[in-house]
Design an enzyme around this catalytic site. Structure first.
Site, PDB file in Angstrom:
ATOM      1  N   SER A   1      -1.543 -19.869 -76.980  1.00 14.81           N
ATOM      2  CA  SER A   1      -0.448 -19.367 -76.171  1.00 14.81           C
ATOM      3  C   SER A   1      -0.468 -17.845 -75.989  1.00 14.81           C
ATOM      4  O   SER A   1       0.281 -17.302 -75.174  1.00 14.81           O
ATOM      5  CB  SER A   1       0.887 -19.755 -76.837  1.00 14.81           C
TER       6      SER A   1
ATOM      7  N   SER B   1      -3.461 -20.164 -81.475  1.00 19.68           N
ATOM      8  CA  SER B   1      -2.994 -19.437 -80.298  1.00 19.68           C
ATOM      9  C   SER B   1      -3.503 -18.012 -80.190  1.00 19.68           C
ATOM     10  O   SER B   1      -3.266 -17.346 -79.177  1.00 19.68           O
ATOM     11  CB  SER B   1      -1.459 -19.425 -80.265  1.00 19.68           C
TER      12      SER B   1
ATOM     13  N   LYS C   1       3.078  -9.460 -77.933  1.00 21.78           N
ATOM     14  CA  LYS C   1       3.387 -10.744 -77.311  1.00 21.78           C
ATOM     15  C   LYS C   1       4.890 -10.897 -77.098  1.00 21.78           C
ATOM     16  O   LYS C   1       5.691 -10.405 -77.889  1.00 21.78           O
ATOM     17  CB  LYS C   1       2.844 -11.873 -78.200  1.00 21.78           C
TER      18      LYS C   1
END
Length: 512
Positions: free
Chosen positions: A145, A169, A68
């Site tokens: 996210s 997330s 990420k």
């Protein structure tokens, strides 16, 4: 040097050159495999120019893993999907990235995310929204996210991906995209802000794993589950060992078939917002588990209804503190003030950089957090939210079978009966399937997007391990077509990560 030795040396050099060329070709082929699907999904924001193909050694050998964009990497930019960190490249790898590489994994690129990890739909990104790869003809959210990480795994672009989970997330995108999303117990995987994850809310942030199946997620978790002395939030080795030993004892007593597993179904996890298309398959899963010998126990977590409010106060407060460093001078992109600006006021120097560097969602949460920490609101908001958080932790302690071991939160009247004790909790991962990207403007106009986290936030506030496992495809009784992915979550007491993943594997086998 004798002639035969010279010939041998030249042969070795030619052989090494051919191997290097073959290795380079493999690197470029791997990168090219990601370019075409990513053009549609927008899961990756940076691809490794020459992915370092892992050696066939180490527990993660042969696995392609994405990272990420809010986890530091020294060979790829770490932008947090924000204009504030555009083109920033860290001088070091995060501890979790170092462990990936030392375990033989191939890091293939950085994945899209909501800016600084703030969002539930992965639409708050300077790189654009992530499209759910389940069906790109009907553009839907991949969840946030960590939507880029979930989409990359779902599209088959990598075997697993690292995400971060603050309030869901990792688990929410996993549910929307039909992959496995695992949030470990808080403090087991290093998230040290100075050496790893760009901070959003320090007391909640966890590095999580998104995988194509539970087995791969477990492999990655075990490779990363090492004590990091540089991380002040890391659980000490002796606490880890005690927790793992206690959980292993329970796993051994259950056996391979998991007969006698006590599964709690929290009644508060069925709010009015929960879609019917989620409820029906969840009921089917409960029936299947009973047939497998599991004991289903209704439980109550009465403080759950306050969890979402508590989470957004605490997370926003911590975010306002953490992101204060991005002023364009200490950290972040600098925007020169206009000539008419009064530079004698420090705030005026920062204002342009912060206004243009941060997106609307980040600004909203920073303002909310700043207010919650102000003198007038501190007692009524921040302290109250902390009290609610403790109430939520106590609720979990009361229903888990290991509460006697991990906590003293046992009723004083001694009424801690077996009927109230469970090994894990089971609940839907999300209140609905992936929402359409075409309705996001309407969603963002009200508070609907924040409600997406209502089922994932409690475990985050309590720091508990949780995994979302896809239920698989099934036929819609209404439309007669294949529905979008639905996930079911397993939550365990702190330190019972392997038990949680074991139950997740059982659910995975039922789905197949």
């Amino acid at each position: 040097m004798r002639p035969n030795v010279v010939a041998q040396t030249r042969y070795i050099r030619r052989l090494s050159s051919r191997r290097a060329q073959a290795h380079y070709s493999t690197q470029q082929a791997l990168r090219q495999q990601l370019v075409e699907p990513n053009a549609t999904v927008n899961a990756f924001v940076n691809l490794a120019l020459s992915p370092k193909i892992s050696q066939q050694t180490g527990r993660l050998a042969g696995l392609n893993i994405a990272v990420k964009d809010n986890i530091a990497t020294k060979e790829l930019p770490t932008t947090c999907s924000s204009a504030m960190l555009k083109d920033f490249v860290s001088p070091f790898d995060a501890t979790c990235v170092q462990l990936l590489k030392s375990s033989g994994a191939t890091v293939v690129g950085k994945t899209n995310c909501d800016e600084f990890g703030m969002g539930s739909l992965n639409i708050h990104s300077i790189h654009g929204p992530v499209v759910n790869p389940f069906d790109t003809t009907d553009p839907r959210s991949a969840g946030g996210s960590s939507g880029g990480s979930a989409a990359a795994v779902a599209a088959g672009m990598c075997d697993a991906a690292l995400g971060t989970d603050t309030g869901g997330s990792v688990r929410l995108p996993a549910s929307y995209c039909g992959v496995v999303g695992f949030k470990p117990s808080y403090g087991l995987i290093s998230r040290q802000a100075v050496w790893g994850v760009v901070s959003y809310a320090d007391s909640l942030d966890c590095v999580g794993v998104l995988g194509s199946d539970v087995a791969i997620s477990l492999r990655v978790f075990e490779a990363l589950c090492e004590y990091d002395p540089r991380d002040p939030t890391a659980a000490p080795p002796e606490i880890r060992e005690d927790a793992f030993a206690h959980a292993s004892t329970r796993l051994s007593s259950l056996g391979s078939e998991m007969t006698g597993l006590r599964i709690g179904i929290p009644q508060e996890y069925f709010p009015k917002e929960l879609s019917q298309e989620v409820i029906e398959p969840f009921r089917q899963v409960i029936l299947q588990l009973k047939e497998q010998g599991a004991i289903i126990v209704p439980v109550s977590l009465p403080s759950t209804s306050y969890a979402l409010s508590s989470y957004y106060v605490l997370a926003s407060a911590e975010a306002s503190s953490n992101l204060a460093r991005y002023d364009g001078i200490q950290y972040g992109s600098y925007v020169r003030p206009s000539p008419s600006t009064d530079l004698s006021i420090t705030a005026n120097v920062y204002a342009q950089s912060r206004s243009q560097g941060f997106g609307a969602e980040v600004q909203k949460r920073m303002l909310l957090g700043t207010y919650a920490l102000s003198a007038d609101a501190f007692d009524n908001y921040f302290l109250q939210a902390q009290r609610v958080r403790q109430m939520i932790k106590n609720d979990f302690d009361r229903v888990f079978s290991m509460s006697n071991y991990f906590s003293d939160a046992v009723p004083s009247d001694g009424s801690f009966t077996a009927a109230r004790q469970v090994d894990v909790l089971l609940h839907p991962s999300a209140i609905r399937t992936a929402p359409s990207l075409s309705i996001n403007e309407k969603v963002e106009a009200d508070l609907s997007s924040y409600v997406q986290d209502v089922l994932t936030v409690p475990a985050s506030l309590a720091g508990l391990p949780a995994v979302s496992v896809p239920l698989g495809k099934y036929e819609s009784a209404v439309k007669g077509d294949t529905r979008w992915p639905i996930g079911v979550s397993v939550v365990g007491q702190w330190g019972t990560d392997r038990l949680v993943l074991k139950v997740g594997r059982l659910l995975e086998s039922l789905a197949k």
